[in-house]
Design a protein around this motif. Structure first.
Motif, PDB file in Angstrom:
ATOM      1  N   ASN A   1      -4.286   8.806  10.689  1.00  0.00           N
ATOM      2  CA  ASN A   1      -3.192   9.570  10.101  1.00  0.00           C
ATOM      3  C   ASN A   1      -2.830   9.002   8.741  1.00  0.00           C
ATOM      4  O   ASN A   1      -2.698   7.784   8.595  1.00  0.00           O
ATOM      5  N   LEU A   2      -2.668   9.892   7.766  1.00  0.00           N
ATOM      6  CA  LEU A   2      -2.256   9.468   6.433  1.00  0.00           C
ATOM      7  C   LEU A   2      -0.770   9.139   6.475  1.00  0.00           C
ATOM      8  O   LEU A   2       0.050   9.937   6.919  1.00  0.00           O
ATOM      9  N   ARG A   3      -0.420   7.948   6.025  1.00  0.00           N
ATOM     10  CA  ARG A   3       0.971   7.480   6.099  1.00  0.00           C
ATOM     11  C   ARG A   3       1.493   7.246   4.692  1.00  0.00           C
ATOM     12  O   ARG A   3       0.770   6.810   3.810  1.00  0.00           O
ATOM     13  N   ASP A   4       2.771   7.508   4.522  1.00  0.00           N
ATOM     14  CA  ASP A   4       3.466   7.250   3.268  1.00  0.00           C
ATOM     15  C   ASP A   4       4.019   5.833   3.287  1.00  0.00           C
ATOM     16  O   ASP A   4       4.014   5.172   4.312  1.00  0.00           O
ATOM     17  N   TYR A   5       4.568   5.401   2.163  1.00  0.00           N
ATOM     18  CA  TYR A   5       5.075   4.034   2.025  1.00  0.00           C
ATOM     19  C   TYR A   5       6.079   3.689   3.121  1.00  0.00           C
ATOM     20  O   TYR A   5       7.099   4.342   3.283  1.00  0.00           O
ATOM     21  N   ASP A   6       5.758   2.662   3.884  1.00  0.00           N
ATOM     22  CA  ASP A   6       6.638   2.064   4.884  1.00  0.00           C
ATOM     23  C   ASP A   6       6.109   0.643   5.077  1.00  0.00           C
ATOM     24  O   ASP A   6       5.148   0.430   5.808  1.00  0.00           O
ATOM     25  N   GLN A   7       6.720  -0.298   4.379  1.00  0.00           N
ATOM     26  CA  GLN A   7       6.210  -1.661   4.328  1.00  0.00           C
ATOM     27  C   GLN A   7       6.042  -2.287   5.711  1.00  0.00           C
ATOM     28  O   GLN A   7       4.999  -2.847   6.028  1.00  0.00           O
ATOM     29  N   LYS A   8       7.044  -2.184   6.558  1.00  0.00           N
ATOM     30  CA  LYS A   8       6.980  -2.813   7.877  1.00  0.00           C
ATOM     31  C   LYS A   8       5.917  -2.157   8.747  1.00  0.00           C
ATOM     32  O   LYS A   8       5.194  -2.853   9.463  1.00  0.00           O
TER      33      LYS A   8
ATOM     34  N   GLN B   1       0.861  -1.176   0.000  1.00  0.00           N
ATOM     35  CA  GLN B   1       0.000   0.000   0.000  1.00  0.00           C
ATOM     36  C   GLN B   1       0.898   1.226   0.000  1.00  0.00           C
ATOM     37  O   GLN B   1       1.673   1.418   0.933  1.00  0.00           O
ATOM     38  N   LYS B   2       0.823   2.037  -1.040  1.00  0.00           N
ATOM     39  CA  LYS B   2       1.709   3.206  -1.156  1.00  0.00           C
ATOM     40  C   LYS B   2       1.330   4.280  -0.137  1.00  0.00           C
ATOM     41  O   LYS B   2       2.166   4.797   0.574  1.00  0.00           O
ATOM     42  N   ILE B   3       0.047   4.631  -0.086  1.00  0.00           N
ATOM     43  CA  ILE B   3      -0.455   5.624   0.868  1.00  0.00           C
ATOM     44  C   ILE B   3      -1.603   4.977   1.618  1.00  0.00           C
ATOM     45  O   ILE B   3      -2.472   4.357   1.014  1.00  0.00           O
TER      46      ILE B   3
END
Length: 164
Positions: A79-86, A70-72
């Motif tokens: 809270n809107l989060r940016d790409y962070d796989q873990k 999921q990119k965003i």
């Protein structure tokens, strides 16, 4: 598969079980986050028929169409989060379920086994070491190295198992 006989017509399927989150009024002072618990989505593997007499590497390409990516995204607090796989996998409580099915050689009975993996079971940017070799005219599997891993680069181009 440590049995002395083979599992015939072995197939493998994979699923991603995770929470789905939708944020209503994301611009509000207190956004409303709706969570659907434990939604199951199929994970596309590059192969689904497997030979159980040798160790197998199952590959899933994590891209825009993958349920593991999921990119965003919105976290549990809205809270809107940016790409962070873990962080995404932790927030969504991701579980990967692998089903292996086949026919038992001696009895003809259908067999199914399930393996489940969570984020705590995974290692990142590593690959399994070679545990299959040849000794004279026979293939030898060194089960003492079966779970050993070694570091790899974190780019797609370095992985010989991922096909475009």
């Amino acid at each position: 598969e440590l049995r002395h006989h083979q599992l015939l017509q072995a197939t493998v399927r994979a699923f991603c079980v995770r929470h789905e989150r939708h944020c209503w009024n994301p611009d509000a002072e207190e956004p409303i986050v709706e969570t659907m618990q434990y939604v199951t989505k199929p994970v596309q593997l590059q192969q689904d028929n497997i030979l159980m007499s040798l160790p197998q590497v199952l590959v899933h390409k994590i891209d825009d169409s993958s349920p593991l990516f999921q990119k965003i995204w919105y976290d549990e607090s809205g809270n809107l989060r940016d790409y962070d796989q873990k962080a995404f996998w932790s927030d969504r409580d991701v579980e990967i379920v692998i089903l292996v099915e086949g026919t038992e050689e001696l009895t003809g009975a259908s067999i199914q086994t399930r393996h489940s993996y969570t984020i705590s079971d995974l290692v990142w940017n590593r690959r399994f070491v070679d545990c299959v070799g040849q000794n004279d005219d026979s293939i030898v599997i060194d089960f003492s190295r079966f779970h050993e891993t070694t570091p790899v680069p974190d780019n797609l181009e370095s992985c010989p198992y991922v096909f475009e």
